[in-house]
Design a protein around this motif. Structure first.
Motif, PDB file in Angstrom:
ATOM      1  N   MET A 198      13.129   1.911  -6.375  1.00 27.48           N
ATOM      2  CA  MET A 198      13.595   1.039  -7.423  1.00 27.48           C
ATOM      3  C   MET A 198      13.092  -0.372  -7.134  1.00 27.48           C
ATOM      4  SD  MET A 198      17.480  -0.044  -8.432  1.00 27.48           S
ATOM      5  CE  MET A 198      18.021   1.545  -8.937  1.00 27.48           C
ATOM      6  N   GLU A 199      12.424  -0.995  -8.089  1.00 24.04           N
ATOM      7  CA  GLU A 199      11.884  -2.329  -7.902  1.00 24.04           C
ATOM      8  C   GLU A 199      12.899  -3.386  -8.288  1.00 24.04           C
ATOM      9  OE1 GLU A 199       8.016  -3.394  -9.180  1.00 24.04           O
ATOM     10  OE2 GLU A 199       7.316  -1.321  -9.066  1.00 24.04           O
ATOM     11  N   GLU A 200      12.848  -4.492  -7.532  1.00 23.52           N
ATOM     12  CA  GLU A 200      13.704  -5.634  -7.831  1.00 23.52           C
ATOM     13  C   GLU A 200      13.117  -6.401  -9.011  1.00 23.52           C
ATOM     14  OE1 GLU A 200      16.538  -6.750  -6.149  1.00 23.52           O
ATOM     15  OE2 GLU A 200      16.477  -4.821  -5.138  1.00 23.52           O
ATOM     16  N   PRO A 201      13.939  -7.061  -9.797  1.00 18.99           N
ATOM     17  CA  PRO A 201      13.410  -7.906 -10.857  1.00 18.99           C
ATOM     18  C   PRO A 201      12.560  -9.023 -10.248  1.00 18.99           C
ATOM     19  CG  PRO A 201      15.795  -7.660 -11.066  1.00 18.99           C
ATOM     20  CD  PRO A 201      15.384  -7.024  -9.782  1.00 18.99           C
ATOM     21  N   SER A 202      11.463  -9.355 -10.900  1.00 21.53           N
ATOM     22  CA  SER A 202      10.559 -10.375 -10.392  1.00 21.53           C
ATOM     23  C   SER A 202      11.051 -11.758 -10.762  1.00 21.53           C
ATOM     24  CB  SER A 202       9.160 -10.152 -10.961  1.00 21.53           C
ATOM     25  OG  SER A 202       8.308 -11.175 -10.531  1.00 21.53           O
ATOM     26  N   SER A 203      10.954 -12.680  -9.808  1.00 22.37           N
ATOM     27  CA  SER A 203      11.330 -14.056 -10.081  1.00 22.37           C
ATOM     28  C   SER A 203      10.125 -14.855 -10.547  1.00 22.37           C
ATOM     29  CB  SER A 203      11.910 -14.699  -8.813  1.00 22.37           C
ATOM     30  OG  SER A 203      10.901 -14.775  -7.820  1.00 22.37           O
ATOM     31  N   GLY A 204       8.959 -14.205 -10.611  1.00 23.37           N
ATOM     32  CA  GLY A 204       7.748 -14.888 -11.023  1.00 23.37           C
ATOM     33  C   GLY A 204       6.895 -15.323  -9.844  1.00 23.37           C
ATOM     34  N   ALA A 205       7.499 -15.593  -8.715  1.00 20.35           N
ATOM     35  CA  ALA A 205       6.767 -16.013  -7.522  1.00 20.35           C
ATOM     36  C   ALA A 205       6.655 -14.831  -6.568  1.00 20.35           C
ATOM     37  CB  ALA A 205       7.482 -17.168  -6.842  1.00 20.35           C
ATOM     38  N   ALA A 206       5.437 -14.565  -6.137  1.00 17.23           N
ATOM     39  CA  ALA A 206       5.228 -13.471  -5.192  1.00 17.23           C
ATOM     40  C   ALA A 206       5.737 -13.882  -3.812  1.00 17.23           C
ATOM     41  CB  ALA A 206       3.748 -13.126  -5.121  1.00 17.23           C
ATOM     42  N   LYS A 207       6.418 -12.973  -3.161  1.00 19.86           N
ATOM     43  CA  LYS A 207       6.898 -13.235  -1.813  1.00 19.86           C
ATOM     44  C   LYS A 207       5.793 -12.897  -0.814  1.00 19.86           C
ATOM     45  CE  LYS A 207      11.732 -12.389  -2.878  1.00 19.86           C
ATOM     46  NZ  LYS A 207      12.907 -11.574  -2.553  1.00 19.86           N
ATOM     47  N   PRO A 208       5.804 -13.538   0.346  1.00 23.40           N
ATOM     48  CA  PRO A 208       4.747 -13.323   1.326  1.00 23.40           C
ATOM     49  C   PRO A 208       4.694 -11.885   1.841  1.00 23.40           C
ATOM     50  CG  PRO A 208       6.077 -15.238   1.895  1.00 23.40           C
ATOM     51  CD  PRO A 208       6.776 -14.533   0.771  1.00 23.40           C
ATOM     52  N   ARG A 209       3.468 -11.477   2.181  1.00 23.79           N
ATOM     53  CA  ARG A 209       3.226 -10.162   2.771  1.00 23.79           C
ATOM     54  C   ARG A 209       2.760 -10.359   4.207  1.00 23.79           C
ATOM     55  NH1 ARG A 209      -1.163  -6.395   3.709  1.00 23.79           N
ATOM     56  NH2 ARG A 209      -0.427  -4.274   3.332  1.00 23.79           N
ATOM     57  N   VAL A 210       3.447  -9.721   5.135  1.00 29.23           N
ATOM     58  CA  VAL A 210       3.050  -9.734   6.536  1.00 29.23           C
ATOM     59  C   VAL A 210       2.416  -8.387   6.841  1.00 29.23           C
ATOM     60  CG1 VAL A 210       3.841  -9.889   8.937  1.00 29.23           C
ATOM     61  CG2 VAL A 210       4.924 -11.309   7.173  1.00 29.23           C
ATOM     62  N   ALA A 211       1.236  -8.408   7.452  1.00 32.51           N
ATOM     63  CA  ALA A 211       0.547  -7.178   7.840  1.00 32.51           C
ATOM     64  C   ALA A 211       0.350  -7.199   9.354  1.00 32.51           C
ATOM     65  CB  ALA A 211      -0.802  -7.076   7.137  1.00 32.51           C
ATOM     66  N   ILE A 212       0.797  -6.132  10.005  1.00 30.59           N
ATOM     67  CA  ILE A 212       0.618  -5.988  11.444  1.00 30.59           C
ATOM     68  C   ILE A 212      -0.327  -4.818  11.672  1.00 30.59           C
ATOM     69  CG2 ILE A 212       1.733  -5.570  13.669  1.00 30.59           C
ATOM     70  CD1 ILE A 212       4.352  -6.657  12.406  1.00 30.59           C
ATOM     71  N   THR A 213      -1.527  -5.120  12.153  1.00 29.03           N
ATOM     72  CA  THR A 213      -2.511  -4.093  12.461  1.00 29.03           C
ATOM     73  C   THR A 213      -2.415  -3.801  13.954  1.00 29.03           C
ATOM     74  OG1 THR A 213      -3.973  -4.896  10.713  1.00 29.03           O
ATOM     75  CG2 THR A 213      -4.963  -3.482  12.390  1.00 29.03           C
ATOM     76  N   TYR A 214      -2.247  -2.538  14.289  1.00 24.01           N
ATOM     77  CA  TYR A 214      -2.043  -2.139  15.687  1.00 24.01           C
ATOM     78  C   TYR A 214      -2.997  -0.999  16.040  1.00 24.01           C
ATOM     79  CZ  TYR A 214       0.333   1.826  13.658  1.00 24.01           C
ATOM     80  OH  TYR A 214       0.604   2.960  12.934  1.00 24.01           O
ATOM     81  N   CYS A 215      -3.344  -0.900  17.308  1.00 25.30           N
ATOM     82  CA  CYS A 215      -4.255   0.140  17.792  1.00 25.30           C
ATOM     83  C   CYS A 215      -3.498   1.451  18.027  1.00 25.30           C
ATOM     84  CB  CYS A 215      -4.927  -0.315  19.088  1.00 25.30           C
ATOM     85  SG  CYS A 215      -6.050   0.910  19.798  1.00 25.30           S
ATOM     86  N   THR A 216      -3.928   2.490  17.325  1.00 27.89           N
ATOM     87  CA  THR A 216      -3.302   3.803  17.518  1.00 27.89           C
ATOM     88  C   THR A 216      -3.738   4.418  18.848  1.00 27.89           C
ATOM     89  OG1 THR A 216      -5.075   4.878  16.270  1.00 27.89           O
ATOM     90  CG2 THR A 216      -3.084   4.258  15.055  1.00 27.89           C
ATOM     91  N   GLN A 217      -4.968   4.121  19.288  1.00 33.63           N
ATOM     92  CA  GLN A 217      -5.463   4.648  20.560  1.00 33.63           C
ATOM     93  C   GLN A 217      -4.637   4.097  21.733  1.00 33.63           C
ATOM     94  OE1 GLN A 217      -9.356   2.986  19.767  1.00 33.63           O
ATOM     95  NE2 GLN A 217     -10.276   5.036  19.983  1.00 33.63           N
ATOM     96  N   CYS A 218      -4.205   2.857  21.597  1.00 35.55           N
ATOM     97  CA  CYS A 218      -3.428   2.188  22.650  1.00 35.55           C
ATOM     98  C   CYS A 218      -1.936   2.494  22.547  1.00 35.55           C
ATOM     99  CB  CYS A 218      -3.639   0.678  22.569  1.00 35.55           C
ATOM    100  SG  CYS A 218      -5.356   0.160  22.677  1.00 35.55           S
TER     101      CYS A 218
END
Length: 109
Positions: free
Chosen positions: A1-21
Motif C-alpha cells: 500500500m502506497e502512502e499519499p504523496s506530499s509532492g516532494a520525493a524523500k531521499p533514497r539511501v542505497a547500500i551496496t555490499y559485497c556478497t563474496q565478502c
C-alpha cells in the motif's frame, strides 16, 4: 500500500555490499540504524548486492561512504552524521552529536 504523496520525493539511501565478502549483515544493520534514526524522513533504504569487496553508501545517487576511499567501514555515528548532512543539515542527532567522555575530560583540564 502506497502512502499519499506530499509532492516532494524523500531521499533514497542505497547500500551496496559485497556478497563474496558476506557483508549482508553489516549492510542490513546499517540500514536498520538509519531507518531507526531517520524513520519517515527517508523514502527508501535499499540493499544492493555487489562483488569484489564493494561497500558503498549513497544518498540520492551521491556517494557518502566508500570502503576503499574512506578507509574501511563507517561507524554508526559517522554514517548517521553524513546522511543527516545530506538530507537535513540542521537536524540534531541528540547523543550522536554530543561530546565524548574524552572531550569532557579535556574541557575540565
Amino acid at each position: 500500500m502506497e502512502e499519499p504523496s506530499s509532492g516532494a520525493a524523500k531521499p533514497r539511501v542505497a547500500i551496496t555490499y559485497c556478497t563474496q565478502c558476506r557483508w549482508l549483515l553489516r549492510a542490513a544493520w546499517m540500514a536498520q540504524e538509519l531507518l531507526s534514526t531517520f524513520g519517515d524522513d527517508l523514502g527508501e533504504v535499499a540493499l544492493i548486492p555487489g562483488r569484489g569487496g564493494a561497500f558503498l553508501i549513497a544518498v540520492d545517487g551521491a556517494t557518502i561512504w566508500e570502503r576503499v576511499r574512506d578507509g574501511g567501514f563507517p561507524d554508526v555515528k559517522a554514517l548517521k552524521q553524513r546522511v543527516r548532512d545530506r538530507i537535513d543539515p540542521g537536524r540534531d542527532l541528540g547523543h550522536v552529536d554530543g561530546a565524548t567522555a574524552a572531550d569532557d575530560e579535556k574541557d575540565r583540564a
